[in-house]
Design a protein around this motif. Structure first.
Motif, PDB file in Angstrom:
ATOM      1  N   PHE B  32       0.838  -1.194   0.000  1.00  0.00           N
ATOM      2  CA  PHE B  32       0.000   0.000   0.000  1.00  0.00           C
ATOM      3  C   PHE B  32       0.879   1.253   0.000  1.00  0.00           C
ATOM      4  O   PHE B  32       0.678   2.194  -0.766  1.00  0.00           O
ATOM      5  CB  PHE B  32      -0.834  -0.106   1.278  1.00  0.00           C
ATOM      6  CG  PHE B  32      -1.787   1.015   1.555  1.00  0.00           C
ATOM      7  CD1 PHE B  32      -2.913   1.182   0.766  1.00  0.00           C
ATOM      8  CD2 PHE B  32      -1.597   1.855   2.640  1.00  0.00           C
ATOM      9  CE1 PHE B  32      -3.815   2.183   1.043  1.00  0.00           C
ATOM     10  CE2 PHE B  32      -2.497   2.859   2.917  1.00  0.00           C
ATOM     11  CZ  PHE B  32      -3.608   3.026   2.114  1.00  0.00           C
ATOM     12  N   PHE B  35       2.758   1.761  -3.263  1.00  0.00           N
ATOM     13  CA  PHE B  35       1.803   2.272  -4.244  1.00  0.00           C
ATOM     14  C   PHE B  35       1.604   3.776  -4.052  1.00  0.00           C
ATOM     15  O   PHE B  35       1.640   4.557  -4.992  1.00  0.00           O
ATOM     16  CB  PHE B  35       0.479   1.516  -4.057  1.00  0.00           C
ATOM     17  CG  PHE B  35      -0.579   1.922  -5.026  1.00  0.00           C
ATOM     18  CD1 PHE B  35      -0.517   1.540  -6.351  1.00  0.00           C
ATOM     19  CD2 PHE B  35      -1.655   2.702  -4.611  1.00  0.00           C
ATOM     20  CE1 PHE B  35      -1.490   1.922  -7.249  1.00  0.00           C
ATOM     21  CE2 PHE B  35      -2.627   3.089  -5.504  1.00  0.00           C
ATOM     22  CZ  PHE B  35      -2.544   2.708  -6.824  1.00  0.00           C
ATOM     23  N   TYR B  36       1.453   4.173  -2.787  1.00  0.00           N
ATOM     24  CA  TYR B  36       1.248   5.584  -2.453  1.00  0.00           C
ATOM     25  C   TYR B  36       2.440   6.426  -2.897  1.00  0.00           C
ATOM     26  O   TYR B  36       2.288   7.459  -3.552  1.00  0.00           O
ATOM     27  CB  TYR B  36       1.017   5.696  -0.942  1.00  0.00           C
ATOM     28  CG  TYR B  36       1.143   7.095  -0.397  1.00  0.00           C
ATOM     29  CD1 TYR B  36       0.173   8.053  -0.696  1.00  0.00           C
ATOM     30  CD2 TYR B  36       2.219   7.458   0.410  1.00  0.00           C
ATOM     31  CE1 TYR B  36       0.281   9.340  -0.203  1.00  0.00           C
ATOM     32  CE2 TYR B  36       2.330   8.743   0.908  1.00  0.00           C
ATOM     33  CZ  TYR B  36       1.364   9.681   0.596  1.00  0.00           C
ATOM     34  OH  TYR B  36       1.470  10.942   1.080  1.00  0.00           O
ATOM     35  N   PHE B  39       2.806   7.153  -6.583  1.00  0.00           N
ATOM     36  CA  PHE B  39       1.865   8.115  -7.153  1.00  0.00           C
ATOM     37  C   PHE B  39       2.104   9.541  -6.664  1.00  0.00           C
ATOM     38  O   PHE B  39       1.560  10.470  -7.207  1.00  0.00           O
ATOM     39  CB  PHE B  39       0.427   7.708  -6.785  1.00  0.00           C
ATOM     40  CG  PHE B  39      -0.234   6.937  -7.880  1.00  0.00           C
ATOM     41  CD1 PHE B  39      -0.993   7.592  -8.846  1.00  0.00           C
ATOM     42  CD2 PHE B  39      -0.086   5.564  -7.966  1.00  0.00           C
ATOM     43  CE1 PHE B  39      -1.597   6.887  -9.861  1.00  0.00           C
ATOM     44  CE2 PHE B  39      -0.694   4.855  -8.980  1.00  0.00           C
ATOM     45  CZ  PHE B  39      -1.445   5.520  -9.938  1.00  0.00           C
TER      46      PHE B  39
END
Lengths: 446, 40
Positions: B32, B35-36, B39
């Protein structure tokens, strides 16, 4: 503020929503994955597993060819008990069970049996323990009545329809978990039509539709209430598997949309139904093949089938032939990767078999219900109805058996990898998006 | 809420459930986080 900044802000907001939702998703799964206090059972297993416990049968007994499987709940923990066929037990029985407790083991590398059981909060198994009946009639009253009604209906069917046709009719109409026979089940699998005997969404939507039509002459409020109640009770009677719940919820939304005068948007109905089901039990997303297949099949019927139907001008519209053909083709294309990954079998004949069989399914179900219902009051009166049902069933099984005998009916594809499955679905998603966007534009121009 | 936002919400939730179903909580959070960061 410049447009670029607004765009970036909106993107950030969307991203934030996505991340928060992801966090919620992870948290929901974590809560479901935290089992209740198992220390008592764990210490039993550590000291050899021999134990005596008492619990209640919380689901309908699942009769298989070799044994009957009972789900017994004790101290909020469910145990899968493998029992002999006799003596027979039923939902709501309180049992005293003594035998060896063990943890479910994964017997093959491809299938996560322990994970599959844990989805329904089953953490232990007991093989052929000594079982004594302590009391009857525990559990939910509604469930008991509905299961009793189902048993009565099934016994009425088997009085006038021979086996295995009666078992087939039971599977087709109420998803009865009775043994149809290993060979015949294998034939259903080979010809890609196993979904009809385990009560697919299609069967449920037919039932829901019929229930609504049957009560439509009443004033709206009564019709809606009765229709909703009918659909819910039917779902309970069939055992409320994930497939059944999905189809029933979607049918309920249709009913509610009609009554409240709102537009039924099938896309949102599908996604919201899926969302609430996953919210209720997040494990079905990964471990319930029925839920996954049913969801994908419905997705295919909504998004792919209409695009295929446009291209099939040469197929007659009579008897909904074109509609069934495009729906079958769309569904088959869409569930194929998952079937290959989960079952490792590819059925070459599934499209023709589904076509030949599905056309007659509504009529078969209708006569099945009438035969069973009349048979509950008078076996004699139900005999002629039984003949009509039998004719339909004979034809359908004939199609299945004939096609299953073909040497090229199906072949096994072992080890279809997960990454390929996911890759195909991403490709499918992209193609469907493109196809539907083109279609929307065409409609706008027109 | 707009339909787009709702779709994002659903996708995020389903993604989170799937991620956690394949990984334990620690690894899921690590994924998670990666992924954060990718981006940001």
């Amino acid at each position: 503020m410049s447009i670029g900044k607004v765009g970036a802000r909106k993107l950030m907001a969307s991203f934030a929503i996505f991340l928060i939702a992801t966090g919620f998703g992870m948290a929901r799964y974590e809560i479901k994955d935290t089992p209740p206090n198992l220390s008592r059972f764990e210490s039993t297993i550590a000291s050899g597993g021999k134990t005596e416990l008492s619990g209640i049968v919380v689901d309908e007994p699942d009769e298989r060819e070799k044994n009957t499987r009972l789900i017994v709940e004790t101290d909020n923990v469910k145990i899968l008990v493998y029992a002999q066929h006799y003596p027979e037990f039923e939902y709501g029985d309180e049992l005293s069970v003594s035998g060896k407790l063990k943890k479910p083991e994964n017997f093959s590398g491809d299938f996560d049996w322990a994970g599959y059981l844990a989805k329904d909060d089953i953490y232990y198994e007991m093989l052929y323990p000594k079982i004594n009946l302590v009391a009857r009639g525990k559990g939910s009253w509604v469930k008991r009545q509905m299961f009793a009604l189902k048993a009565k209906y099934l016994s009425a069917l088997s009085k006038v329809i021979p086996e295995p046709y009666a078992a087939f009719m039971g599977g087709l109409t109420v998803g009865a978990k009775r043994a149809i026979g290993k060979n015949l089940l294998e034939d259903f699998r080979k010809t890609g039509i196993i979904h009809i005997v385990v009560l697919s969404g299609y069967n449920i939507s037919l039932v829901a539709d019929t229930v609504m039509r049957a009560v439509s002459f009443l004033p709206t409020v009564f019709a809606t209430s009765l229709g909703v109640l009918g659909i819910i009770l039917f779902a309970v009677m069939t055992g409320a598997s994930a497939t059944v719940v999905r189809a029933s919820l979607m049918s309920l939304l249709v009913v509610l949309a009609r009554t409240t005068g709102r537009v039924y948007e099938i896309t949102w109905a599908l996604f919201l139904t899926g969302f609430f089901m996953v919210l209720h039990n997040p494990k079905i997303l990964r471990f319930d093949a029925g839920f996954q297949l049913s969801f994908l099949a419905t997705f295919a019927i909504i998004f792919l089938a209409p695009r295929i139907e446009e291209k099939l001008h040469f197929i007659p519209k009579k008897f909904q032939f074109r509609e069934i053909f495009s729906a079958t083709l769309a569904t088959q294309i869409f569930v194929l990767p998952l079937l290959l990954y989960k079952m490792g079998m590819f059925s070459v004949v599934s499209v023709p078999v589904n076509l030949l069989v599905l056309i007659f399914v509504p009529a078969t179900m209708l006569f099945g219900f009438i035969t069973g219902a009349v048979g509950m009051f008078s076996a004699l009166l139900s005999v002629p109805l039984g003949w009509i049902s039998f004719a339909f069933l004979r034809y359908e099984l004939g199609v299945v058996e004939t096609f299953a005998k073909l040497p090229f009916a199906s072949f096994n594809v072992s080890n279809f990898p997960l990454w390929l499955t996911l890759a195909v679905y991403i490709l499918y998603g992209f193609l469907i998006y493109k196809l539907n966007r083109r279609n929307t534009r065409k409609n706008q121009v027109a | 809420m707009s339909q787009k936002r709702m779709a994002i919400l659903l996708a995020g939730f389903i993604g989170g459930v799937l991620l956690r179903s394949f990984l334990n909580l620690g690894w899921a959070f690590a994924g998670f986080f990666v992924f954060y960061l990718s981006f940001r």
